[in-house]
Design a protein around this motif. Structure first.
Motif, PDB file in Angstrom:
ATOM      1  N   ALA A 123      -6.451  11.170  -6.969  1.00 59.86           N
ATOM      2  CA  ALA A 123      -5.572  10.012  -6.729  1.00 59.86           C
ATOM      3  C   ALA A 123      -4.438  10.396  -5.774  1.00 59.86           C
ATOM      4  N   ARG A 124      -3.905  11.591  -5.940  1.00 56.55           N
ATOM      5  CA  ARG A 124      -2.837  12.057  -5.049  1.00 56.55           C
ATOM      6  C   ARG A 124      -3.363  12.248  -3.621  1.00 56.55           C
ATOM      7  N   LEU A 125      -4.575  12.772  -3.527  1.00 60.28           N
ATOM      8  CA  LEU A 125      -5.220  12.940  -2.232  1.00 60.28           C
ATOM      9  C   LEU A 125      -5.379  11.592  -1.533  1.00 60.28           C
ATOM     10  N   GLN A 126      -5.787  10.575  -2.284  1.00 60.41           N
ATOM     11  CA  GLN A 126      -5.950   9.235  -1.710  1.00 60.41           C
ATOM     12  C   GLN A 126      -4.627   8.724  -1.137  1.00 60.41           C
ATOM     13  N   GLU A 127      -3.543   8.947  -1.872  1.00 52.72           N
ATOM     14  CA  GLU A 127      -2.224   8.513  -1.399  1.00 52.72           C
ATOM     15  C   GLU A 127      -1.854   9.218  -0.101  1.00 52.72           C
ATOM     16  N   ASN A 128      -2.164  10.524  -0.034  1.00 48.33           N
ATOM     17  CA  ASN A 128      -1.867  11.289   1.188  1.00 48.33           C
ATOM     18  C   ASN A 128      -2.693  10.798   2.371  1.00 48.33           C
ATOM     19  N   ILE A 129      -3.954  10.440   2.108  1.00 45.21           N
ATOM     20  CA  ILE A 129      -4.822   9.921   3.175  1.00 45.21           C
ATOM     21  C   ILE A 129      -4.282   8.578   3.677  1.00 45.21           C
ATOM     22  N   ILE A 130      -3.869   7.724   2.754  1.00 45.18           N
ATOM     23  CA  ILE A 130      -3.288   6.435   3.151  1.00 45.18           C
ATOM     24  C   ILE A 130      -2.059   6.665   4.024  1.00 45.18           C
ATOM     25  N   GLY A 131      -1.176   7.572   3.595  1.00 47.42           N
ATOM     26  CA  GLY A 131       0.029   7.872   4.374  1.00 47.42           C
ATOM     27  C   GLY A 131      -0.299   8.402   5.757  1.00 47.42           C
ATOM     28  N   HIS A 132      -1.316   9.273   5.834  1.00 44.72           N
ATOM     29  CA  HIS A 132      -1.717   9.869   7.118  1.00 44.72           C
ATOM     30  C   HIS A 132      -2.254   8.789   8.058  1.00 44.72           C
ATOM     31  N   ILE A 133      -3.126   7.920   7.540  1.00 43.96           N
ATOM     32  CA  ILE A 133      -3.721   6.889   8.397  1.00 43.96           C
ATOM     33  C   ILE A 133      -2.676   5.861   8.826  1.00 43.96           C
ATOM     34  N   LEU A 134      -1.763   5.498   7.936  1.00 42.68           N
ATOM     35  CA  LEU A 134      -0.690   4.569   8.324  1.00 42.68           C
ATOM     36  C   LEU A 134       0.166   5.163   9.437  1.00 42.68           C
TER      37      LEU A 134
END
Length: 199
Positions: A123-134
């Motif tokens: 779940a934390r990884l998903q949040e980091n991926i969202i932040g990176h793509i944004l």
């Protein structure tokens, strides 16, 4: 699952197993990690000493998820939040194994492959991926998803979300060096690297 994704899954399982075997051959036991009762993982394989446990990568199977009372790992929430579809290789890569960082080497040097340690880490990884793509979208750059870090500060290795190609990029900058056409090609070039444990 496409043939490419099956190949990637098998490659990750084989590579992670080779890492464990090489570590045992060089150090005499599996890698160790500091044990945290609040951050348990199916990777943990028993006690090494008072504060450390052995660990090894484990395949994310329906049986494992049932045993840990977890649901199937999915990127649907990430795709919904970003209103885009992630490249299939990215989804396969992060849902094949639970693992600590796996050290590896290639022609370009040494790197650490990143994986989720447990469901909460996913779940934390998903949040980091969202932040990176944004961040990429804000900078009007092509979307990428990181999956490894290098020993050079701020340099990450990522997958181009459109093409599936593997690139080196500096955080906040456009990818500047193509490493391979796909994750399958890239991982086939890697050699497990045993970072000697202090324990």
């Amino acid at each position: 699952m496409t043939a490419t994704n099956k190949t990637l899954t098998q490659m990750l399982l084989t590579f992670s197993n080779n890492y464990s075997q090489q570590y045992i051959a060089q150090v005499g036991h599996l890698p160790t990690t500091e044990h945290d009762k609040q951050w348990l993982s199916p990777c943990e394989q028993g006690q090494h000493d008072e504060h450390h446990y052995y660990w090894q990568p484990v395949a994310i199977t329906p049986d494992l998820l049932t045993k840990t009372n977890d649901e199937e790992l999915s990127f649907a929430n990430v795709e919904s939040a970003l209103n885009l579809e992630l490249h299939p290789d990215i989804k396969t890569y992060f849902t094949t194994i639970f693992s600590g960082d796996i050290e590896a080497s290639c022609d370009e040097g040494q790197l650490s492959l990143l994986f989720a340690w447990n469901k909460d880490d996913f779940a934390r990884l998903q949040e980091n991926i969202i932040g990176h793509i944004l961040m990429k979208q804000r900078l009007k750059q092509a979307e990428t998803v990181f999956f490894a870090v290098t020993d050079e500060e701020d340099m990450i290795i990522s997958v181009d979300n459109h093409s599936g190609e593997v690139w080196v990029e500096q955080v906040g900058c456009k990818p500047h060096k193509k490493l391979s056409d796909s994750l399958v090609d890239f991982i086939s070039q890697l050699t497990p690297y045993c970072l000697m444990s202090a324990n």
